[in-house]
Write a protein that holds these residues in place. Structure first.
Motif, PDB file in Angstrom:
ATOM      1  N   GLY A 182       6.776  33.942 -78.045  1.00  0.00           N
ATOM      2  CA  GLY A 182       7.972  33.857 -77.281  1.00  0.00           C
ATOM      3  C   GLY A 182       7.863  34.513 -75.865  1.00  0.00           C
ATOM      4  N   ALA A 183       6.566  34.679 -75.561  1.00  0.00           N
ATOM      5  CA  ALA A 183       6.217  35.329 -74.243  1.00  0.00           C
ATOM      6  C   ALA A 183       6.667  34.478 -72.995  1.00  0.00           C
ATOM      7  N   ILE A 184       7.284  33.283 -73.239  1.00  0.00           N
ATOM      8  CA  ILE A 184       7.773  32.516 -72.176  1.00  0.00           C
ATOM      9  C   ILE A 184       8.941  33.114 -71.732  1.00  0.00           C
ATOM     10  N   TYR A 185       9.727  33.732 -72.703  1.00  0.00           N
ATOM     11  CA  TYR A 185      10.991  34.494 -72.074  1.00  0.00           C
ATOM     12  C   TYR A 185      11.166  35.588 -71.332  1.00  0.00           C
ATOM     13  N   GLY A 186      10.170  36.452 -71.562  1.00  0.00           N
ATOM     14  CA  GLY A 186       9.844  37.649 -70.640  1.00  0.00           C
ATOM     15  C   GLY A 186       9.415  37.142 -69.309  1.00  0.00           C
ATOM     16  N   VAL A 187       8.312  36.110 -69.247  1.00  0.00           N
ATOM     17  CA  VAL A 187       7.771  35.544 -68.165  1.00  0.00           C
ATOM     18  C   VAL A 187       9.027  34.852 -67.522  1.00  0.00           C
ATOM     19  N   ARG A 188       9.757  33.846 -67.818  1.00  0.00           N
ATOM     20  CA  ARG A 188      10.690  33.110 -67.272  1.00  0.00           C
ATOM     21  C   ARG A 188      11.731  34.251 -66.678  1.00  0.00           C
ATOM     22  N   LEU A 189      12.015  35.093 -67.399  1.00  0.00           N
ATOM     23  CA  LEU A 189      13.034  36.417 -66.868  1.00  0.00           C
ATOM     24  C   LEU A 189      12.619  37.060 -65.610  1.00  0.00           C
ATOM     25  N   LEU A 190      11.302  37.400 -65.609  1.00  0.00           N
ATOM     26  CA  LEU A 190      10.633  37.746 -64.401  1.00  0.00           C
ATOM     27  C   LEU A 190      10.787  36.756 -63.299  1.00  0.00           C
ATOM     28  N   GLU A 191      10.210  35.503 -63.408  1.00  0.00           N
ATOM     29  CA  GLU A 191      10.227  34.354 -62.586  1.00  0.00           C
ATOM     30  C   GLU A 191      11.756  34.070 -61.708  1.00  0.00           C
ATOM     31  N   GLN A 192      12.922  34.455 -62.811  1.00  0.00           N
ATOM     32  CA  GLN A 192      14.106  34.538 -62.362  1.00  0.00           C
ATOM     33  C   GLN A 192      14.588  35.553 -61.650  1.00  0.00           C
ATOM     34  N   LEU A 193      14.143  36.599 -61.823  1.00  0.00           N
ATOM     35  CA  LEU A 193      14.634  37.823 -61.221  1.00  0.00           C
ATOM     36  C   LEU A 193      13.787  38.059 -59.878  1.00  0.00           C
ATOM     37  N   ARG A 194      12.634  37.359 -59.858  1.00  0.00           N
ATOM     38  CA  ARG A 194      11.783  37.514 -58.496  1.00  0.00           C
ATOM     39  C   ARG A 194      12.378  37.036 -57.394  1.00  0.00           C
TER      40      ARG A 194
END
Length: 192
Positions: free
Chosen positions: A12-24
């Motif tokens: 589920g690495a996509i969850y952390g990556v997507r969270l970072l993308e949104q916060l970016r």
């Protein structure tokens, strides 16, 4: 505002990556990333991306081995921490106060400072140790938030499912976001 984001080796690495993308895209939020070696391996396998690709999404990157990093101290003010995904190993470390790396130490700090700690615990099925660790973390003030899909939204893609979960995590920190969550309007309201 600062938010710590950790990525561990659970699927589920996509969850952390997507969270970072949104916060970016939110200039008022500063992200502090900690990624375990297993997290890098899982992201590579699941998403075909490298450590540098993930680190580029964060404002500040801390080594998981740097137990003296800024985020290891309660005097370093943050809104809290999200571990997405959170392995059962990391959950156990947090539940039992074993702060032997920066992820579990930063989580310990969030709990002791009464800051929000959200764990996207990723495992199935769950054994009794997993359940007891989740209970312990909840009793300490953490939020166990397994990335379970909401099918009432009638997702059309994996992205829809991931975005909904990430939107719900952002909601837990009162972080405004656009179009990630289809809000429930009730059975008589407008549904997707």
């Amino acid at each position: 505002m600062r938010l710590i984001v950790a990525i561990t080796g659970a699927s589920g690495a996509i969850y952390g990556v997507r969270l970072l993308e949104q916060l970016r895209v939110l200039p008022e939020w500063e992200t502090h990333l900690i990624i375990s070696n297993s997290g890098v391996l899982t992201a590579s396998m699941e998403l075909g991306i490298k450590r540098a690709d993930i680190e580029a999404l964060a404002d500040v990157v801390h080594s998981v081995k740097d137990i003296g990093a800024a985020v290891s101290s309660g005097s370093f003010r943050t809104a809290g921490m999200v571990i997405a995904p959170c392995s059962m190993k990391t959950l156990a470390e947090i539940a039992n106060g074993l702060a032997d790396n920066l992820i579990s130490r930063a989580a310990d700090v969030a709990l002791k400072e009464r800051r929000r700690l959200v764990l996207l615990a990723r495992e199935t099925p769950l054994n009794l140790a997993h359940l007891r660790n989740m209970t312990a973390v909840t009793e300490m003030g953490g939020i166990v938030c397994p990335p379970v899909p909401a099918f009432y939204t009638r997702p059309n893609s994996l992205d829809d499912i991931v975005n909904h979960t990430v939107g719900r995590v952002l909601d837990l920190f009162d972080i405004d976001h656009r179009d990630l969550v289809q809000r429930w309007q009730g059975l008589n309201g407008s549904t997707p």
